[in-house]
Design an enzyme around this catalytic site. Structure first.
Site, short mmCIF file in Angstrom:
data_model
loop_
_atom_site.label_atom_id
_atom_site.label_comp_id
_atom_site.label_asym_id
_atom_site.label_seq_id
_atom_site.Cartn_x
_atom_site.Cartn_y
_atom_site.Cartn_z
CG ASN A 155 -7.51 -2.66 -6.01
OD1 ASN A 155 -6.56 -3.27 -5.82
ND2 ASN A 155 -7.91 -1.67 -5.27
CG ASP B 24 -2.12 0.96 1.15
OD1 ASP B 24 -2.21 1.56 0.04
OD2 ASP B 24 -2.52 1.29 2.19
C1 FPP Z 1 -2.07 0.17 -3.41
O1 FPP Z 1 -1.61 1.41 -3.18
C2 FPP Z 1 -1.50 -0.92 -4.08
C3 FPP Z 1 -2.20 -1.29 -5.47
C4 FPP Z 1 -3.55 -1.53 -5.45
C5 FPP Z 1 -1.39 -1.98 -6.44
C6 FPP Z 1 0.02 -2.77 -6.04
C7 FPP Z 1 0.66 -3.01 -7.45
C8 FPP Z 1 1.96 -2.93 -7.70
C9 FPP Z 1 2.88 -3.02 -6.23
C10 FPP Z 1 2.47 -3.18 -8.91
C11 FPP Z 1 2.34 -4.28 -9.64
C12 FPP Z 1 2.64 -5.48 -9.10
C13 FPP Z 1 2.78 -6.57 -9.68
C14 FPP Z 1 2.72 -7.88 -9.00
C15 FPP Z 1 3.58 -6.80 -10.81
P1 FPP Z 1 -2.45 2.74 -3.49
O2 FPP Z 1 -2.67 2.92 -4.99
O3 FPP Z 1 -3.81 2.26 -2.92
O4 FPP Z 1 -1.82 3.67 -2.55
P2 FPP Z 1 -2.61 4.95 -1.95
O5 FPP Z 1 -3.24 4.18 -0.70
O6 FPP Z 1 -1.58 5.69 -1.54
O7 FPP Z 1 -3.55 5.63 -2.90
#
Ligand code: FPP
Length: 241
Positions: free
Chosen positions: A69, A21
């Site tokens: 998501n 996250d």
């Molecule tokens: C949450 O951060 C993260 C995600 C929903 C996506 C995670 C994906 C990756 C790390 C990259 C791709 C993964 C692979 C396995 C290739 P957020 O966007 O909710 O962050 P925020 O809470 O700060 O908005």
């Protein structure tokens, strides 16, 4: 960040789950669009898979895309799907060299064709590896997983393959995406949020939870070691005294 105390290799968590996250906030802090945060986050996936394997962790589960998501803007979903394809194309050889098996938790049928095909290819090409299992949770939700397991179990009951009297916790575990895997001992969530967000909610019943105020794109091997050291200092009682 450096850790001065040594990790006890005899008391390692067998299975670590990570809620990756903070990508969006990492990008926002730099005045960049959110997908830059995901792009940087993918680099940490590469680092942490390697680090966990080096530390002899047997199961690593990364929460990459939740059932919730899909509510994000299409441009962000497309960017995430694209990163998944890039990850597989760039990393498949290394996963094989490092003897890492890729496994998916979640229902990938609604994924766009290209990421779905690449994921299935990578799962197939790594299926005989046995150093570490890397579970990527994709279109995954813990409640949905439990509902699915109930449906599958009920079908087996209907067919006469399972007796209701024999149904127990192990039966349910056998019908989750993590069948044949140990439950997570340690669940890590960076970014400062203090919740599980539908991640491994059945399997994580006795997991130690570890939270830190670091955003996922800033998470590195030292943070992973710190989480493991803290885990090793916890007193796990599983309900006993
Ligand atoms: C949450 O951060 C993260 C995600 C929903 C996506 C995670 C994906 C990756 C790390 C990259 C791709 C993964 C692979 C396995 C290739 P957020 O966007 O909710 O962050 P925020 O809470 O700060 O908005």
């Amino acid at each position: 960040m450096s850790n001065n105390v040594e990790i006890n290799m005899d008391n390692l968590p067998k299975h670590i789950g990570i809620i990756m996250d903070g990508n969006g906030r990492w990008a926002k802090k730099r005045g960049l669009p959110r997908h830059f945060g995901h792009q940087e986050g993918m680099k940490r996936v590469v680092d942490i898979v390697e680090a966990a394997n080096e530390l002899n962790i047997k199961y690593l589960t990364l929460y990459a895309f939740s059932t919730e998501n899909w509510k994000r803007p299409k441009i962000e979903i497309d960017a995430l799907m694209n990163l998944l394809v890039i990850f597989i194309r760039n990393e498949l050889d290394r996963l094989n060299r490092n003897n890492v098996r890729l496994n998916i938790l979640g229902d990938i049928t609604p994924l766009p064709e290209l990421p779905k095909r690449e994921v299935l290819r990578a799962v197939d090409m790594t299926k005989n590896n046995n150093s570490m299992t890397l579970n990527i949770a994709l279109n995954y939700g813990g409640r949905q997983e439990i509902v699915k397991s109930f449906k599958d179990i009920l079908m087996e009951i209907q067919k006469g393959n399972i007796n209701i009297e024999d149904l127990d916790e192990d039966t349910i575990s056998d019908y989750l995406y993590t069948r044949n895997q140990p439950d997570p001992d340690l669940i890590i969530r960076p970014s400062g949020e203090l919740r599980l967000s539908n991640f491994l909610i059945y399997q994580g019943a006795y997991a130690e939870l570890w939270f830190a105020d670091v955003l996922w794109p800033d998470f590195n091997k030292s943070w992973l070691e710190k989480a493991i050291l803290d885990y090793q200092n916890r007193n796990r009682r599983f309900g006993g005294i």
